[in-house]
Design an enzyme around this catalytic site. Structure first.
Site, PDB file in Angstrom:
ATOM      1  N   GLY A  35      47.739  43.504  50.601  1.00 58.12           N
ATOM      2  CA  GLY A  35      47.428  43.106  49.388  1.00 58.12           C
ATOM      3  C   GLY A  35      48.651  42.992  48.390  1.00 58.12           C
TER       4      GLY A  35
ATOM      5  CE1 TYR B 137      36.472  43.489  42.767  1.00 58.58           C
ATOM      6  CE2 TYR B 137      36.548  43.761  39.975  1.00 58.58           C
ATOM      7  CZ  TYR B 137      37.052  43.751  41.274  1.00 58.58           C
ATOM      8  OH  TYR B 137      38.500  44.268  41.240  1.00 58.58           O
TER       9      TYR B 137
ATOM     10  CE1 TYR C  56      34.106  41.188  50.032  1.00 58.83           C
ATOM     11  CE2 TYR C  56      33.864  40.871  47.678  1.00 58.83           C
ATOM     12  CZ  TYR C  56      33.696  40.562  49.107  1.00 58.83           C
ATOM     13  OH  TYR C  56      33.043  39.329  49.291  1.00 58.83           O
TER      14      TYR C  56
ATOM     15  CG  ASP D  33      38.085  52.297  57.377  1.00 59.97           C
ATOM     16  OD1 ASP D  33      38.031  52.096  56.136  1.00 59.97           O
ATOM     17  OD2 ASP D  33      37.290  51.839  58.305  1.00 59.97           O
TER      18      ASP D  33
ATOM     19  CE  LYS E 175      37.938  47.323  42.042  1.00 64.42           C
ATOM     20  NZ  LYS E 175      38.720  48.363  42.729  1.00 64.42           N
TER      21      LYS E 175
ATOM     22  CG  ASP F 165      39.118  42.786  33.075  1.00 65.63           C
ATOM     23  OD1 ASP F 165      38.837  42.670  34.406  1.00 65.63           O
ATOM     24  OD2 ASP F 165      39.649  41.698  32.784  1.00 65.63           O
TER      25      ASP F 165
END
Length: 734
Positions: free
Chosen positions: A449, A563, A500, A475, A567, A540
């Site tokens: 990433g 999403y 993700y 993992d 978070k 955010d």
């Protein structure tokens, strides 16, 4: 020499003048306003404070009218705290407007102020009438940086002599009140090394000149002194030089202000350097660069400078400034190496009294030698971007040293940048001596990433041991895998950048919950069991966008999409399992090392002459990835915990971001088309206003500054194949 090595400290207190502008560091740092800063210093175990009883501040307009109120309150507080001051009267200044360093009456005027100060504070037992007289003479009389902006040997010699004569007369006035008052004379004693024999004469001259202030005070400058002829040719009279030799005023403590950038290297092999570095002395052309950046051999450092002063003068010594404008671990290493050098010399019988942590509350604009007021801030023991000032890891280390304890941070024992191979910026002179990075590692997840790779890159630059792990190596959602990785590498911290990030697909993809919630929860529980620090990332997208001002850490989350909900759940899971975890909310990444980000791809499209379409009605706080990583690592080393917002300071729409980036890159923003977010065909709901700000501290630079650095960094990166532009509201955190 009796008693242990003392910890001293001081606020950066320069009041220098550039033209008609006075720059006061105590006002910029807030030390001027905060009385309780003295309590903060005392709580660390500081025995003495270099206290700014500065002439320009106390009697700025009229020498007959001194306003002692500010100093009265603070010196009374220091007495109550049991902390002794070293009173400084002039710190890189030229004095108030009614005098300057070339004024023939400067010494007498300074002495009159010193007499008034001593009468006001008769119990003060240590004074520095003029800080670094030779360094100030160079900047004010030789290079023209500071008032009175002299350029040449005559101006240099006059400004130096006036400061030395002023010191002598000031101490005489002070000792009329307190005969036992001590002179703590500070100076920067950086050494100059020549690259070739052709420049040995210039290096020899500069290495003699660096002692001039102290040699004059100690009565060493007689007709036999190697600098006598130079001083006479530059305007010094024999009478004033002999008067100093006949009435010496030797320091009671020689204070060495030690900076890695003060060690200089002169090289006449111009072809090895860019042309903007070329200079000279009228006889030879050469460059003058930091020794650490070109010389293969290690610097002598603190030990060498202390030994030189001890051997030259036979007087007690102290490190009176030790500061490094750098990342947190490098600041820790600089202080720890200073302390070890001082302790080692004391064990050999040298009279080393103290190590002073300078810039207790940081410095402003020293990257330009305080010639431009741009707000460039370097934290010290405390970071004053927070209110009240936030103690950094440097404060924790200083307190341990004052108690006679070794560092308990895993990053202090590693070599500093001045000892590692990456310090070399130009062709190496001589055989390279370099120390390898060592110590407990940081584990970084998310090897493929943007954020994980950026952490690995900057850990490499900062000399932080690390391992960048793929999913196969750890993992985060598999408890056995996490346990095995922690047992294998025994890290002091884990930085979790895995997750993700496909905001629209997250609406119905179960992998989102596994990667973003289950993984951080498993990792937090394991880190808590093993006493390992954890840094995780949020977004955010945990907010609903109904607020009309940037969101703060204490604002209530209310995510609009899956999403964002993942978070928020991850934040709660991490802090529940590991209350000392650090959770960073951020947004809208752009950076120079990964081409797949909105800013990079928008600029690529503009260069091809293509139209860029972006949302005009969705507001974010863009985040420059190098700034995010560096700030996060500093907070991790500072042992900060809880939720922090880290993003650039501005709130802009995606379309505005594209226009700002275009202008920074010198491109025409006319091809940027702002549209309503609803026309972009996005599945997941987005907050219309998701800007972030911090109530804890403002650690991130301005967006304009970040974009300018991005353009420079991106140009230095090798070109990569173009890719399609991502939607301008894509999730980019972790």
């Amino acid at each position: 020499m009796s008693g242990p090595l003392e910890l001293w400290a001081g606020p950066e207190c320069t009041v220098n003048r550039v033209g008609d502008q006075f720059h006061d560091q105590t006002v910029l740092s807030g030390f001027h306003q905060r009385l309780d800063d003295l309590d903060r210093l005392a709580a660390l175990g500081v025995r003495r404070i270099r206290f700014p009883l500065l002439w320009e501040r106390t009697a700025p307009d009229d020498p007959q009218h001194c306003d002692w109120r500010w100093a009265d309150e603070r010196l009374q507080r220091l007495r109550a705290l049991g902390v002794r001051p070293v009173l400084g009267l002039l710190h890189h200044g030229s004095g108030p407007r009614y005098t300057d360093l070339t004024d023939a009456q400067f010494p007498a005027k300074l002495a009159r102020y010193a007499a008034a100060a001593a009468a006001r504070y008769p119990d003060a037992d240590a004074w520095t009438p003029v800080n670094e007289p030779l360094t100030t003479a160079r900047f004010s009389g030789l290079y023209g940086h500071w008032y009175p902006h002299g350029r040449g040997d005559r101006a240099f010699v006059r400004t130096l002599l006036n400061q030395v004569l002023g010191t002598v007369e000031a101490m005489a006035a002070i000792r009329e009140v307190n005969p036992q008052a001590q002179l703590v004379q500070t100076e920067d004693l950086g050494f100059v090394t020549p690259a070739t024999p052709a420049l040995a004469y210039q290096a020899d001259f500069e290495n003699l000149r660096r002692w001039l202030g102290l040699d004059l005070l100690t009565g060493r400058v007689t007709p036999q002194h190697p600098m006598w002829d130079y001083l006479r040719s530059a305007g010094a009279t024999a009478d004033e030089l002999l008067r100093l030799a006949d009435r010496p005023c030797p320091p009671d403590i020689v204070g060495i202000n030690s900076y890695v950038t003060s060690e200089r290297f002169l090289d006449d092999r111009l072809a090895l350097y860019p042309e903007h570095l070329w200079g000279g002395n009228g006889r030879h052309r050469y460059v003058d660069v930091e020794t650490a950046r070109v010389q293969g051999a290690h610097l002598g450092g603190f030990r060498t400078r202390l030994c030189e002063a001890c051997e030259r003068y036979g007087l007690p010594v102290a490190i009176t400034e030790a500061h490094l404008g750098a990342t947190r671990e490098e600041q820790l290493r600089w202080l720890w190496q200073a302390w070890r050098a001082a302790e080692g010399l004391r064990e050999e019988g040298r009279d080393v009294r103290a190590v002073t942590v300078w810039a207790a509350f940081g410095t402003f604009d020293w990257d330009s030698l305080v010639t431009r007021m741009q707000g460039h801030y370097e934290p010290g023991l405390w970071d004053v971007s927070a209110s009240p000032p936030r103690p950094t890891a440097l404060a924790h280390l200083a307190a341990r040293l004052a108690r006679g304890e070794a560092p308990d941070t895993p990053v202090a024992d590693a070599p500093g940048w001045w000892q590692r191979e990456l310090r070399i910026l130009y062709p190496c002179h001589g055989e390279l001596e370099a120390l390898a990075v060592c110590g407990q590692p940081i584990l970084i997840t998310g090897a493929t990433g943007t954020l994980g790779c950026a952490f690995a890159r900057l850990c490499e630059q900062r000399g932080l041991a690390y391992h960048l792990l793929s999913r196969a190596e750890m993992d985060v959602a598999d408890a056995e895998s996490v346990e095995a990785a922690l047992a294998r590498w025994r890290p002091w911290a884990v930085v979790n950048t895995a997750g993700y990030v496909r905001l629209d697909e997250a609406e119905d993809d179960p992998r989102c919950w596994r990667e973003n919630v289950d993984g951080p929860a498993v990792l937090a529980r394991a880190c808590a069991r093993h006493g390992v620090r954890l840094l995780g990332f949020s977004s955010d997208q945990v907010f609903d966008g109904t607020k009309a001002a940037p969101y703060l850490e204490s604002d209530a989350p209310a995510p609009l999409n899956a999403y964002g909900r993942s978070k928020l759940a991850a934040e709660e899971a991490m802090l529940s399992a590991a209350p000392d975890a650090l959770v960073v909310r951020t947004a809208a990444f752009f950076g120079p090392w990964d081409r797949y980000n909105f800013v990079t791809l928008a600029l690529d499209a503009l260069r091809r002459g293509e139209t860029v379409t972006a949302a005009e009605d969705q507001v974010v706080s863009p985040t420059y990835v190098p700034d995010l990583v560096n700030a996060s690592l500093d907070l991790l080393i500072d042992r900060e915990r809880g939720i922090w917002h880290l993003a650039q300071r501005e709130a802009v729409s995606w379309a505005q971001l594209a226009r700002l980036a275009a202008r920074a890159a010198g491109l025409d923003p006319a091809l940027i088309r702002g549209v309503h977010g609803s026309t972009l065909g996005l599945r997941a709901a987005r907050p219309a206003y998701a800007a972030l700000a911090s109530e804890r501290a403002q650690l991130m630079p301005r967006l304009e500054d970040a974009l300018a650095r991005y353009v420079r960094e991106a140009q230095a990166e090798p070109a990569r194949p173009a890719r399609s532009l991502p939607q301008a509201t894509e999730a980019v955190a972790a």
